[in-house]
Enzyme design. Sequence first.
Site, short mmCIF file in Angstrom:
data_model
loop_
_atom_site.label_atom_id
_atom_site.label_comp_id
_atom_site.label_asym_id
_atom_site.label_seq_id
_atom_site.Cartn_x
_atom_site.Cartn_y
_atom_site.Cartn_z
CD GLU A 59 -33.57 133.64 30.32
OE1 GLU A 59 -33.40 132.51 29.85
OE2 GLU A 59 -34.03 133.84 31.46
CG HIS A 94 -31.53 131.32 26.51
ND1 HIS A 94 -31.18 131.06 27.82
CD2 HIS A 94 -30.35 131.47 25.85
CE1 HIS A 94 -29.85 131.07 27.93
NE2 HIS A 94 -29.34 131.31 26.75
CG HIS A 121 -32.75 126.13 34.77
ND1 HIS A 121 -32.33 126.40 33.49
CD2 HIS A 121 -32.68 124.80 34.91
CE1 HIS A 121 -32.00 125.27 32.89
NE2 HIS A 121 -32.20 124.27 33.72
C1 LIG Z 1 -31.24 130.67 31.71
C2 LIG Z 1 -32.13 129.53 32.01
O1 LIG Z 1 -32.00 128.87 33.00
C3 LIG Z 1 -33.19 129.21 31.08
O2 LIG Z 1 -33.90 130.33 30.89
C4 LIG Z 1 -32.71 128.81 29.72
O3 LIG Z 1 -33.29 129.68 28.80
C5 LIG Z 1 -33.17 127.45 29.37
O4 LIG Z 1 -32.64 127.22 28.08
P1 LIG Z 1 -33.20 125.96 27.26
O5 LIG Z 1 -34.69 126.20 27.04
O6 LIG Z 1 -32.38 126.02 25.99
O7 LIG Z 1 -32.96 124.76 28.11
N1 LIG Z 2 -34.57 131.88 33.15
C1 LIG Z 2 -35.30 130.64 33.30
C2 LIG Z 2 -36.22 130.45 32.13
O1 LIG Z 2 -36.44 131.37 31.35
C3 LIG Z 2 -36.89 129.15 31.93
O2 LIG Z 2 -36.19 128.07 32.48
P1 LIG Z 2 -36.98 126.67 32.44
O3 LIG Z 2 -38.29 126.89 33.17
O4 LIG Z 2 -37.20 126.33 30.99
O5 LIG Z 2 -36.08 125.69 33.16
#
Ligand SMILES: CC(=O)[C@@H](O)[C@H](O)COP(=O)(O)O
Ligand SMILES: NCC(=O)COP(=O)(O)O
Length: 238
Positions: A70, A43, A191
């Site tokens: 993402e 992300h 998440h």
């Molecule tokens: C979209 C989502 O919920 C997560 O994939 C996000 O990538 C978390 O980002 P951080 O690792 O920056 O918290």
């Molecule tokens: N889209 C969710 C993700 O890639 C990871 O979220 P998290 O497990 O770090 O909260």
Amino acid sequence: MARLSVNINKIATLRNSRGGNNPNLVQLAKDCERFGAQGITVHPRPDERHIRYQDVYDLKKIVTTEFNIEGNCQEEKFVELVLANEPEQVTLVPDALGQITSNHGWDTVKNQDYLKEIIPVFQKAGIRVSIFVDPIVEMVEAASTTGTDRIELYTEAYAQQYLQNKEAAIALYTAAAQVAQKLGLGINAGHDLDLDNLQYFAENVPGLDEVSIGHALITDALYYGLENTIQMYLRQLR
Ligand SMILES: CC(=O)[C@@H](O)[C@H](O)COP(=O)(O)O
Ligand SMILES: NCC(=O)COP(=O)(O)O
């Protein structure tokens, strides 16, 4: 069985904390796949707090499972980055600048025209599109008319309520997934999923294609080791 995509944002956080290249993100992604990960998720955020834009180019060269990028498509640089790397999937997340993490899905009603315009930009490049949504039936219904291939259910609310009342925690997600299935949408989720709440989620969300998990999985790996941890998460999905 839903696929497990390992989000390696937090490995990049650790690497960046000392300014060097340890841990080596590319090697870690290769090892995650060797240990059983069925996808790698990153992300990249505009401030490059963890995943840097260059990481995406480096990872594209070595990811052999599914590469999921993402980010916020309202950032022009993000769109260019994704089109230059053509991952298997892009997940569109409506993050504002400066958010500590992602904390809401798209308003697919208000953003209907915008999403209808941006989604084909990626699909024409052969990239599957998933859009991040809250488990609200109206949002799922409106997602289906944007032309997206999949939705990603934002699971923080589930994770927060799971320990107090798992039946209540899952209800909106089961309902949203049932509607998504009827509308022919693929279903991803992510998440704050973790070793405690993942199996119950997967058992009660029909048609679940993929979970992307990062924060909890990387934290667990500090205690159980990365290979063992990935196998532990995969067992929750069987
Ligand atoms: C979209 C989502 O919920 C997560 O994939 C996000 O990538 C978390 O980002 P951080 O690792 O920056 O918290
Ligand atoms: N889209 C969710 C993700 O890639 C990871 O979220 P998290 O497990 O770090 O909260």
